[in-house]
Write a protein that holds these residues in place. Structure first.
Motif, PDB file in Angstrom:
ATOM      1  N   VAL A 126     -35.948   6.954  11.541  1.00 44.20           N
ATOM      2  CA  VAL A 126     -35.444   5.763  12.385  1.00 44.20           C
ATOM      3  C   VAL A 126     -36.078   5.923  13.800  1.00 44.20           C
ATOM      4  CG1 VAL A 126     -33.600   4.478  13.469  1.00 44.20           C
ATOM      5  CG2 VAL A 126     -33.330   5.667  10.965  1.00 44.20           C
ATOM      6  N   LEU A 127     -36.919   4.899  14.072  1.00 45.49           N
ATOM      7  CA  LEU A 127     -37.526   4.890  15.607  1.00 45.49           C
ATOM      8  C   LEU A 127     -36.400   4.252  16.305  1.00 45.49           C
ATOM      9  CD1 LEU A 127     -41.227   4.027  14.551  1.00 45.49           C
ATOM     10  CD2 LEU A 127     -40.113   6.318  14.788  1.00 45.49           C
ATOM     11  N   ARG A 128     -36.184   3.033  15.899  1.00 38.93           N
ATOM     12  CA  ARG A 128     -34.761   2.491  16.436  1.00 38.93           C
ATOM     13  C   ARG A 128     -33.988   1.651  15.564  1.00 38.93           C
ATOM     14  NH1 ARG A 128     -35.644  -2.014  21.558  1.00 38.93           N
ATOM     15  NH2 ARG A 128     -33.547  -2.031  22.246  1.00 38.93           N
ATOM     16  N   HIS A 129     -32.509   1.545  15.772  1.00 36.32           N
ATOM     17  CA  HIS A 129     -31.760   0.699  15.202  1.00 36.32           C
ATOM     18  C   HIS A 129     -30.505   0.055  15.899  1.00 36.32           C
ATOM     19  CE1 HIS A 129     -28.398  -0.714  12.490  1.00 36.32           C
ATOM     20  NE2 HIS A 129     -29.524  -0.786  11.470  1.00 36.32           N
ATOM     21  N   THR A 130     -30.774  -1.352  15.822  1.00 41.77           N
ATOM     22  CA  THR A 130     -29.910  -2.038  16.262  1.00 41.77           C
ATOM     23  C   THR A 130     -28.758  -2.985  15.316  1.00 41.77           C
ATOM     24  OG1 THR A 130     -31.634  -2.609  18.077  1.00 41.77           O
ATOM     25  CG2 THR A 130     -29.571  -4.003  18.285  1.00 41.77           C
ATOM     26  N   GLY A 131     -27.525  -2.491  15.460  1.00 43.01           N
ATOM     27  CA  GLY A 131     -26.645  -3.066  14.500  1.00 43.01           C
ATOM     28  C   GLY A 131     -25.453  -4.043  15.183  1.00 43.01           C
ATOM     29  N   ALA A 132     -25.101  -4.916  14.704  1.00 41.05           N
ATOM     30  CA  ALA A 132     -24.207  -5.849  15.107  1.00 41.05           C
ATOM     31  C   ALA A 132     -22.979  -6.039  14.033  1.00 41.05           C
ATOM     32  CB  ALA A 132     -24.766  -7.119  15.677  1.00 41.05           C
ATOM     33  N   LEU A 133     -21.938  -6.295  14.677  1.00 44.06           N
ATOM     34  CA  LEU A 133     -20.705  -6.697  13.648  1.00 44.06           C
ATOM     35  C   LEU A 133     -20.039  -7.909  14.297  1.00 44.06           C
ATOM     36  CD1 LEU A 133     -18.708  -5.389  11.615  1.00 44.06           C
ATOM     37  CD2 LEU A 133     -17.320  -4.591  13.732  1.00 44.06           C
ATOM     38  N   VAL A 134     -20.251  -8.928  13.275  1.00 38.04           N
ATOM     39  CA  VAL A 134     -19.606 -10.359  13.435  1.00 38.04           C
ATOM     40  C   VAL A 134     -18.765 -10.733  12.585  1.00 38.04           C
ATOM     41  CG1 VAL A 134     -20.906 -12.662  13.296  1.00 38.04           C
ATOM     42  CG2 VAL A 134     -22.280 -10.701  13.907  1.00 38.04           C
ATOM     43  N   LYS A 135     -17.708 -11.284  12.918  1.00 38.61           N
ATOM     44  CA  LYS A 135     -16.540 -11.842  12.294  1.00 38.61           C
ATOM     45  C   LYS A 135     -16.203 -13.217  12.005  1.00 38.61           C
ATOM     46  CE  LYS A 135     -13.815  -7.378  12.569  1.00 38.61           C
ATOM     47  NZ  LYS A 135     -12.343  -6.811  12.817  1.00 38.61           N
ATOM     48  N   GLY A 136     -15.783 -13.587  10.879  1.00 36.75           N
ATOM     49  CA  GLY A 136     -15.153 -14.972  10.909  1.00 36.75           C
ATOM     50  C   GLY A 136     -16.394 -16.040  10.542  1.00 36.75           C
ATOM     51  N   VAL A 137     -17.624 -15.487  10.005  1.00 37.22           N
ATOM     52  CA  VAL A 137     -18.697 -16.327   9.565  1.00 37.22           C
ATOM     53  C   VAL A 137     -18.364 -17.508   8.303  1.00 37.22           C
ATOM     54  CG1 VAL A 137     -20.365 -14.967  10.526  1.00 37.22           C
ATOM     55  CG2 VAL A 137     -19.798 -14.885   8.152  1.00 37.22           C
ATOM     56  N   LYS A 138     -18.919 -18.622   8.257  1.00 37.73           N
ATOM     57  CA  LYS A 138     -18.564 -19.305   6.951  1.00 37.73           C
ATOM     58  C   LYS A 138     -20.104 -19.289   6.520  1.00 37.73           C
ATOM     59  CE  LYS A 138     -17.037 -23.837   5.782  1.00 37.73           C
ATOM     60  NZ  LYS A 138     -16.361 -25.036   6.105  1.00 37.73           N
ATOM     61  N   VAL A 139     -20.183 -18.787   5.074  1.00 36.54           N
ATOM     62  CA  VAL A 139     -21.258 -18.765   4.389  1.00 36.54           C
ATOM     63  C   VAL A 139     -21.344 -19.927   3.570  1.00 36.54           C
ATOM     64  CG1 VAL A 139     -22.823 -17.351   2.778  1.00 36.54           C
ATOM     65  CG2 VAL A 139     -21.439 -16.167   4.422  1.00 36.54           C
ATOM     66  N   GLY A 140     -22.614 -20.786   3.502  1.00 40.26           N
ATOM     67  CA  GLY A 140     -22.447 -21.715   2.830  1.00 40.26           C
ATOM     68  C   GLY A 140     -24.268 -22.302   2.856  1.00 40.26           C
ATOM     69  N   ALA A 141     -24.236 -23.456   2.492  1.00 37.49           N
ATOM     70  CA  ALA A 141     -25.974 -24.000   2.400  1.00 37.49           C
ATOM     71  C   ALA A 141     -26.538 -24.259   3.619  1.00 37.49           C
ATOM     72  CB  ALA A 141     -25.799 -25.403   1.815  1.00 37.49           C
ATOM     73  N   SER A 142     -27.727 -23.812   3.860  1.00 37.27           N
ATOM     74  CA  SER A 142     -28.458 -23.878   5.533  1.00 37.27           C
ATOM     75  C   SER A 142     -28.639 -25.492   5.423  1.00 37.27           C
ATOM     76  CB  SER A 142     -29.727 -23.217   4.996  1.00 37.27           C
ATOM     77  OG  SER A 142     -29.532 -21.888   4.919  1.00 37.27           O
ATOM     78  N   PRO A 143     -28.698 -25.721   7.139  1.00 39.76           N
ATOM     79  CA  PRO A 143     -29.015 -26.917   7.328  1.00 39.76           C
ATOM     80  C   PRO A 143     -30.331 -27.587   6.683  1.00 39.76           C
ATOM     81  CG  PRO A 143     -29.039 -25.615   9.190  1.00 39.76           C
ATOM     82  CD  PRO A 143     -28.417 -24.622   8.066  1.00 39.76           C
ATOM     83  N   ALA A 144     -30.562 -28.638   6.735  1.00 37.26           N
ATOM     84  CA  ALA A 144     -32.118 -29.185   6.154  1.00 37.26           C
ATOM     85  C   ALA A 144     -33.147 -28.629   7.064  1.00 37.26           C
ATOM     86  CB  ALA A 144     -31.837 -30.795   6.203  1.00 37.26           C
ATOM     87  N   TRP A 145     -33.090 -28.619   8.450  1.00 41.69           N
ATOM     88  CA  TRP A 145     -34.362 -28.186   8.963  1.00 41.69           C
ATOM     89  C   TRP A 145     -34.689 -26.517   8.592  1.00 41.69           C
ATOM     90  CZ3 TRP A 145     -34.292 -23.660  11.711  1.00 41.69           C
ATOM     91  CH2 TRP A 145     -33.191 -23.051  12.553  1.00 41.69           C
ATOM     92  N   LEU A 146     -33.445 -25.756   8.160  1.00 39.45           N
ATOM     93  CA  LEU A 146     -33.990 -24.323   8.048  1.00 39.45           C
ATOM     94  C   LEU A 146     -34.446 -24.345   6.591  1.00 39.45           C
ATOM     95  CD1 LEU A 146     -33.638 -21.325   8.483  1.00 39.45           C
ATOM     96  CD2 LEU A 146     -31.056 -21.642   8.268  1.00 39.45           C
ATOM     97  N   LYS A 147     -33.618 -24.829   5.646  1.00 43.94           N
ATOM     98  CA  LYS A 147     -34.059 -24.972   4.273  1.00 43.94           C
ATOM     99  C   LYS A 147     -35.632 -25.552   4.168  1.00 43.94           C
ATOM    100  CE  LYS A 147     -31.061 -26.308   1.208  1.00 43.94           C
ATOM    101  NZ  LYS A 147     -30.254 -27.189   0.440  1.00 43.94           N
ATOM    102  N   ASP A 148     -35.913 -26.720   4.757  1.00 38.78           N
ATOM    103  CA  ASP A 148     -37.132 -27.149   4.730  1.00 38.78           C
ATOM    104  C   ASP A 148     -38.245 -26.250   5.217  1.00 38.78           C
ATOM    105  OD1 ASP A 148     -36.032 -29.470   3.579  1.00 38.78           O
ATOM    106  OD2 ASP A 148     -36.234 -30.534   5.434  1.00 38.78           O
ATOM    107  N   ALA A 149     -38.042 -25.718   6.455  1.00 39.29           N
ATOM    108  CA  ALA A 149     -38.822 -24.519   7.026  1.00 39.29           C
ATOM    109  C   ALA A 149     -39.208 -23.558   6.111  1.00 39.29           C
ATOM    110  CB  ALA A 149     -38.535 -23.944   8.306  1.00 39.29           C
TER     111      ALA A 149
END
Length: 589
Positions: free
Chosen positions: A98-121
Motif C-alpha cells: 500500500v502506497l497510500r490508502h484513504t478510507g471514509a465512513l458514510v452513514k445513512g445513504v439511500k441506495v437506488g437507481a442513478s439519476p439520468a445524467w449519471l446513468k447516461d454518461a
C-alpha cells in the motif's frame, strides 16, 4: 480507452470541433485512435501517459493543449476540502503493498437507481448502470482515473462500534468470490482487504471487490476505499489470477498516490448529491509519501538540436503554458516543475517530446543524410556462397539461438536459465534442431530435412566472436567463409506467400514395384492427381532395384486449412492412389 466527446465538452466553455477533427488532432499530436463510433473515441493510451490519461480529465487537458482551447475546470487545481477525522474507522496496511490508502465512513445513504445524467454518461461508454453508489465510483474512475471501492458496513463485524480494515498479504489457499460470482484461490503474492474483526475477505486489493460485502438496496452505511498500490505486485497478481480490471490496469501503470485525495473528494461530493448520507470521517494512511517532483531543466538549443528544428523561445513557452506545466524562463533556459499527475516528465528529453508533438513533427524539416563510406559486402557474399553450396546439395538451413548450456562467456541475466552461456560451437543447438525437425519433416520445404540441415551463425570465445558453419553430416569441399568479391549469388524464382495451416497434417507412405524405365516425375504427377484435394506434398524418398524392377516409395502429406483431417479421409484418398497404381499393372507393396 473509450472517450465521450459529450463528456469532454463539460471541461470546456468553447464548443469543441467535430469528433473527426478531435480524432485527427490526437492522431497527429498525442495518441492513436483505434476507432470512432458516433461521439465515442477509442483512444489508444500508451503506458508512458497511462498514469494521467486513462481518464476524461487527462484527455481533456491534452486536447486543450493541442487545440489551444482553455479548459474551464480542472479538478486537480481546485483546493481540497479538509475532511473530519474519526475514531470509528481504522485501516491497517502492509506498507510493502500500500502506497497510500484513504478510507471514509458514510452513514445513512439511500441506495437506488442513478439519476439520468449519471446513468447516461456510463451507458454511453458501454458501462452498465448498477446503482447510484457503484455508479458514482465508476464515474469517478472514468472521469479522473482513480479506482475505488464501496463496502456494506452492515455486513461486517464491528468492535465497540468501530469498523476495522486490514489490508494484508493473502494466505495461500484463501478463497474469495468476487462481485460477478467467480471464485478465486489466492496466494501469498496477492493482497486482500479483510474485515479485521470478523476475518472475512472483502476484496482482492486493487483488483476486484468481493461479493459478501457488496452494496445492495438494503445498504445504509458505507466504507469507501480509495487507495494506491504497488503497480508491479498488482500486475503479477492479475496475471496469475487471469483477472484484469479497469482498476488493475490503472494501478499497474503507477498513478501518483496524490490522486487518492482527489478521488475521495469527488466520490464524497457525488455520493452526497445522488445518495445522501452523512460523512462520519476520513482516515488517510500514507506510509510511502514520494518526494516532490524535481524540476526539469532544458535549453532552447538542446530542444532544437534534438528535434532538428528551429523553434523560437516564445513558441516553447506557449507550449508549456498550454500544457499547464509551471515554468520559469531564464534567457533561453526553461525550468519546468511537473504537476503531481505528470509522472512521465522526469528528463529534459520528456520536455523536448512535449514541445515536438504539440508544435507538430511536420514542422521538423527533412535533412539529407551525410554521405557515408560503402559497407564492404565481401564477407556477406562469402556467407551466401556457403549457403548456396549446401542448399544445392540438399541441405536445409536452420537458425537457432546463440545461447548454450555451457561456454566461455556467461550471461548475467539469461532469458533461458537452462542455457546461461553464449555458444562456442553450433553443434549443440543444431543437434536439438535436428531432433525437432524430424517431428515436422513431412510438412517442411525440404524432403530430406530430417537428415540434412545446416546453420551459419556466430560463436563466441572469451576474447572474440566469429562466423562458423555446422552441418548435420560431413560435406567435402565446403567453401570457406572469406572475402569473395567475385561471387554472384544464384537467382531464385520466388513463389507467392501462402499462410501455414493451423491444423495437424497426416502422413501416408506408398511403395510399389514398377519397371526400371518408369518416369518418376510423370508417376509423381499422376499420384498427386489421384490423391484428393487435401494433398500438400508428394515426395519420392526411397528407391531400390532388383531383377529388372525398381521399388519406388513416395511420402504423401495431407493437410486442411479449415479443419482436422480424419484417418478415414486419408485412407480414402490413399485407396484412390492404390487403385491408379494397380491399374498400371504395378505391384503395391
Amino acid at each position: 480507452m473509450k472517450i465521450s466527446t459529450d463528456w469532454l465538452q463539460k471541461y470546456f466553455e468553447k464548443p469543441l470541433p467535430s469528433v473527426e477533427v478531435i480524432a485527427d488532432a490526437f492522431t497527429f499530436h498525442s495518441f492513436e485512435i483505434d476507432g470512432v463510433e458516433g461521439n465515442i473515441l477509442d483512444v489508444k493510451v500508451l503506458p508512458n501517459r497511462a498514469a494521467d490519461c486513462l481518464s476524461h480529465r487527462g484527455i481533456a487537458k491534452d486536447l486543450s493543449a493541442i487545440l489551444n482551447i482553455p479548459i474551464k475546470y480542472d479538478p486537480f487545481r481546485e483546493p481540497l476540502e479538509v475532511f473530519p477525522t474519526t475514531d470509528k474507522l481504522t485501516v491497517e496496511v502492509d506498507s510493502d503493498y500500500v502506497l497510500r490508502h484513504t478510507g471514509a465512513l458514510v452513514k445513512g445513504v439511500k441506495v437506488g437507481a442513478s439519476p439520468a445524467w449519471l446513468k447516461d454518461a456510463l451507458e454511453s461508454l458501454g458501462q452498465r448502470s448498477i446503482n447510484n453508489v457503484v455508479d458514482v465510483l465508476n464515474f469517478v474512475l472514468l472521469d479522473i482515473g482513480q479506482p475505488s471501492g464501496a463496502f456494506d458496513v452492515g455486513k461486517m463485524e464491528l468492535e465497540n462500534g468501530v469498523v476495522k480494515i486490514n489490508i494484508r498479504r493473502a494466505k495461500t489457499g484463501e478463497k474469495i468470490t468476487t462481485l460477478t460470482g467467480e471464485e478465486y484461490t489466492l496466494t501469498e503474492e496477492m493482497f486482500t482487504f479483510t474485515d479485521a474483526v470478523g476475518g472475512s475477505l472483502l476484496d482482492i486489493a486493487g483488483i476486484k471487490g468481493g461479493l459478501t460485502s457488496g452494496v445492495t438496496e438494503s445498504t445504509t452505511d458505507l466504507f469507501i476505499s480509495v487507495g494506491n498500490y504497488d503497480g508491479t505486485l498488482i500486475r503479477k497478481a492479475s496475471q496469475k489470477l487471469k483477472l484484469f480490471t479497469d482498476a488493475s490496469q490503472r494501478y499497474q501503470n503507477r498513478p501518483t498516490p496524490e490522486l487518492t485525495a482527489y478521488g475521495m473528494h469527488a466520490i464524497l461530493a457525488l455520493l452526497k448529491q445522488v445518495a445522501g448520507g452523512e460523512l462520519v470521517g476520513v482516515v488517510d494512511v500514507y506510509p510511502k509519501k514520494p518526494a516532490q517532483s524535481a524540476p526539469v531543466i532544458v535549453s532552447l538549443i538542446r530542444i532544437n538540436a534534438i528535434l532538428g528544428a528551429d523553434f523560437k523561445e516564445s513558441e516553447v513557452t506557449d507550449v508549456l503554458r498550454r500544457l499547464d506545466l509551471p515554468t520559469t524562463v531564464a534567457g533561453t533556459v526553461f525550468t519546468v516543475t511537473p504537476p503531481f499527475e505528470r509522472t512521465d516528465i522526469t528528463l529534459p528529453e520528456d520536455i523536448v517530446e512535449e514541445v515536438g508533438r504539440i508544435l507538430g513533427y511536420d514542422r521538423v524539416q527533412a535533412v539529407e543524410l551525410s554521405s557515408t563510406e560503402a559497407v564492404d559486402q565481401a564477407k556477406f557474399r562469402g556467407i551466401e556462397r556457403v549457403k548456396d553450396f549446401l542448399v544445392e546439395r540438399g541441405f536445409t538451413e536452420v537458425s537457432t539461438q546463440s545461447f548454450a548450456k555451457k561456454g566461455e562467456v556467461w550471461l548475467a541475466n539469461p532469458l533461458d536459465k537452462t542455457k546461461p552461456a553464449l555458444r562456442t560451437t553450433l553443434a549443440e543447438n543444431l543437434k536439438e534442431a535436428l531432433l525437432k525437425a524430424k517431428l515436422y519433416a513431412p510438412i517442411t520445404v525440404a524432403p530430406n530435412v530430417e537428415s540434412k540441415v545446416f546453420e551459419v551463425g556466430t560463436v563466441f570465445s572469451k576474447d572474440s566472436e566469429r562466423i562458423a558453419v555446422q552441418t548435420s553430416e560431413p560435406v567435402p569441399d565446403i567453401p570457406e567463409i572469406a572475402p569473395d568479391g567475385d561471387f554472384v549469388p544464384k537467382r531464385y524464382v520466388l513463389s507467392p506467400y501462402k499462410p501455414f495451416s493451423l491444423y495437424p497434417f497426416i502422413v501416408r507412405d506408398v511403395a510399389f514395384w514398377a519397371p526400371d524405365t518408369t518416369d518418376v516425375e510423370s508417376t509423381r504427377s499422376n499420384i498427386m492427381q489421384n490423391a484428393g484435394p487435401m494433398l500438400v506434398r508428394c515426395t519420392l524418398f526411397d528407391t531400390f532395384s532388383k531383377e529388372g524392377r525398381t521399388s519406388f516409395a513416395f511420402r504423401l502429406v495431407f493437410q486442411s486449412d479449415e479443419s482436422t483431417l480424419t484417418d478415414e479421409e486419408a485412407n480414402g484418398w490413399m485407396a484412390s492412389v492404390t487403385l491408379w497404381l494397380t491399374s498400371q499393372g504395378w505391384e503395391v507393396r
